[in-house]
Design an enzyme around this catalytic site. Structure first.
Site, PDB file in Angstrom:
ATOM      1  N   GLY A 176       0.735  -1.244   0.040  1.00 22.09           N
ATOM      2  CA  GLY A 176       0.083   0.191  -0.076  1.00 22.09           C
ATOM      3  C   GLY A 176       0.818   1.317   0.030  1.00 22.09           C
ATOM      4  N   LYS A 223      -4.459 -10.136  -3.135  1.00 22.51           N
ATOM      5  CA  LYS A 223      -3.921 -11.461  -3.466  1.00 22.51           C
ATOM      6  C   LYS A 223      -4.478 -12.717  -3.031  1.00 22.51           C
ATOM      7  CE  LYS A 223      -0.622  -9.494  -6.586  1.00 22.51           C
ATOM      8  NZ  LYS A 223       0.979  -9.500  -7.030  1.00 22.51           N
ATOM      9  N   LYS A 262      -0.931 -18.222  -7.419  1.00 23.52           N
ATOM     10  CA  LYS A 262       0.340 -18.142  -7.555  1.00 23.52           C
ATOM     11  C   LYS A 262       1.041 -18.418  -6.110  1.00 23.52           C
ATOM     12  CE  LYS A 262       1.065 -13.626  -6.151  1.00 23.52           C
ATOM     13  NZ  LYS A 262       1.726 -12.705  -5.695  1.00 23.52           N
ATOM     14  N   GLN A 291       0.351 -15.252   2.771  1.00 20.55           N
ATOM     15  CA  GLN A 291      -0.833 -15.677   1.982  1.00 20.55           C
ATOM     16  C   GLN A 291      -1.181 -17.116   1.649  1.00 20.55           C
ATOM     17  OE1 GLN A 291       0.409 -12.401  -0.404  1.00 20.55           O
ATOM     18  NE2 GLN A 291      -1.424 -10.876   0.179  1.00 20.55           N
TER      19      GLN A 291
END
Length: 476
Positions: free
Chosen positions: A97, A216, A315, A429
């Protein structure tokens, strides 16, 4: 012929004595809007001033025509009311960000259709600088640097950090979501309240409000285990009877530190915003230009929102496999094989669960380029390598040596330890996405068609030996 020459001379004379006609010709050369305020120019210098305000390669033709005038006259441009300016809010202030704030802040200060002030919502926290505890928003606004999540990189002074989410999004026309998607359930109701109040009183000339998600990840329905795109979660959370919120996505091979450092990279904007209802502006192109820098951050546009977003989430699963390969000390040949199979499984998953997937999406930055970058750098690969090395060295558990299994509980504990020690408050993530994708494929009876995803899950959460990663690098 004589009459024709006389007509040409009369038209040329008219342009010489009517500078506003020159401006009209000037503006017809491009779709660009007029400048943000009503300005008064001296005719002899209007070319240089106008070219500094309007940003398009074809404008030099009109500038040359205007520059030929010699009389001293003044004229004013007719422009949209200032409320029609794009007003951007960055929802999130972490590593990426803050990196995007460097680009958006720069563009907002130069693009004629954007308000120069960019607001950035900051999840407030204390930081210690020179043995003094200060609020992160205060540090960003005074030092123009996110000292916790992006130290050493300047944030433009026109980017203002705000800790209150409703104050941050007030009057915004474009919301840039760049934060862990675990934050969304808490902030979307607050954002919706502001948008509802705004949409009920907005003038016809206003841009309205739309969003772009940089998140993502992927949500999954608790009842069906089916994948739900994060952009859909945002659209649903902000939808009301008066206003249908539209959210695109931005995905690509973009490592935050490299973006902030001004190193060349590409990204893909996927959206279907259409045109402005009143002014007819191409909102997809407006959005792209707000995010694009010719020199360092080149953004292309596609309409395949589902494909781009799914690639951005999947990914991270294969980045874990790449980290396992690095932990084993295997070379480029093995990693290239993993990338090829990973791209194949990404494509297969997208087509299995989403409509309208385009083949070309996988050749964009959001597809193969992002997969390559994530598997050679980034937090998911780095943490997976640490996971592998810890198990190989026996640091993750008493039975963590290579060739031996590890308990699922020990696997979970090791991931939590690595995330805490290596990421400094950022979130991993790939692990969450791996768990959810695995659960979906298992529920649908599709696991055997995704051997690499199945294998990565087995190593990461069922404690299978690290070297078994090569068993999943195959296409069935």
């Amino acid at each position: 012929p004589k009459t024709h020459r006389h007509k040409k001379r009369r038209r040329a004379a008219k342009r010489q004595t009517n500078p506003t006609a020159n401006v009209a010709r000037f503006q017809k050369l491009s779709w660009m809007p007029q400048c943000r305020d009503t300005k008064v120019y001296n005719e002899t210098s209007c070319a240089s001033k106008t070219s500094s305000l309007l940003d398009h390669r074809n404008y030099h033709h009109a500038a040359s025509a205007i520059a030929t005038t010699t009389r001293t006259r003044t004229y004013s441009t007719t422009v949209p009311h200032s409320t029609a300016l794009e007003k951007v809010c960055i929802v999130g202030s972490g590593n990426f960000g803050s990196a995007m704030a460097t680009i958006i802040g720069k563009n907002a200060s130069t693009l004629p259709f954007v308000d120069p002030t960019v607001k950035m919502w900051v999840h407030e926290e204390d930081v210690t600088i020179n043995n003094k505890t200060r609020k992160l928003t205060q540090v960003i606004n005074e030092q123009h640097e996110n000292v916790k999540y992006l130290p050493g990189h300047n944030i433009p002074e026109n980017v203002v950090a705000i800790p209150d989410i409703q104050e941050a999004v007030q009057d915004s026309t474009l919301l840039i979501f760049v934060l862990p998607h675990a934050f969304l359930p808490n902030i979307l109701p607050s954002i919706k309240q502001v948008i509802e109040e705004r949409s009920s009183s907005a003038s016809d000339g206003h841009f309205g409000c739309r969003g772009v998600s940089f998140i993502k990840g992927m949500d999954f329905c608790a009842n069906t285990n089916m994948p739900v795109r994060v952009s859909q979660t945002i659209e649903k959370g902000l939808h009301n009877n008066q206003f249908a919120f539209s959210c695109g996505v931005m995905m690509g091979a973009n490592v935050a530190v490299e973006v902030a450092a001004g190193q060349l990279c590409e990204s893909t904007l996927a959206s279907r915003f259409g045109t402005h209802a009143t002014h007819g502006y191409d909102l997809d192109e407006y959005t792209r230009r707000i995010l694009h820098l010719d020199e360092t951050f080149r953004v292309s546009h596609i309409r395949d929102v589902a494909g781009a977003e799914a690639c951005g989430a999947l990914k991270n699963v294969f980045a874990l496999g790449s980290g396992f390969i690095d932990g084993l000390g295997l070379g480029g040949n093995t990693k290239a094989s993993l990338l090829r199979v990973g791209l194949h499984e990404m494509s297969r998953f997208c087509r299995l669960y989403f409509d309208g997937i385009e083949d070309s999406t996988f050749m964009e930055s959001c597809g193969v380029a992002d997969l390559i970058t994530t598997c050679y750098g980034g937090r998911n690969r780095r943490c997976a390598e640490a996971f592998a090395r810890s198990r190989i060295d026996g640091g993750g558990a008493s039975n963590g040596a290579i060739g031996e299994n590890m308990s699922p509980e020990d696997c979970t504990d090791l991931w939590e330890t690595i995330e805490r020690d290596l990421l400094g408050g950022q979130k991993l993530q790939g692990t969450g996405t791996t768990l959810e994708v695995y659960a979906t494929l298992k529920a649908e009876g599709e696991l055997d068609n995704f051997p690499l995803i199945k294998n990565i899950h087995s190593i990461a959460f069922q404690g299978e030996p690290i070297e078994s990663i090569v068993d999943g690098i195959k296409i069935v």
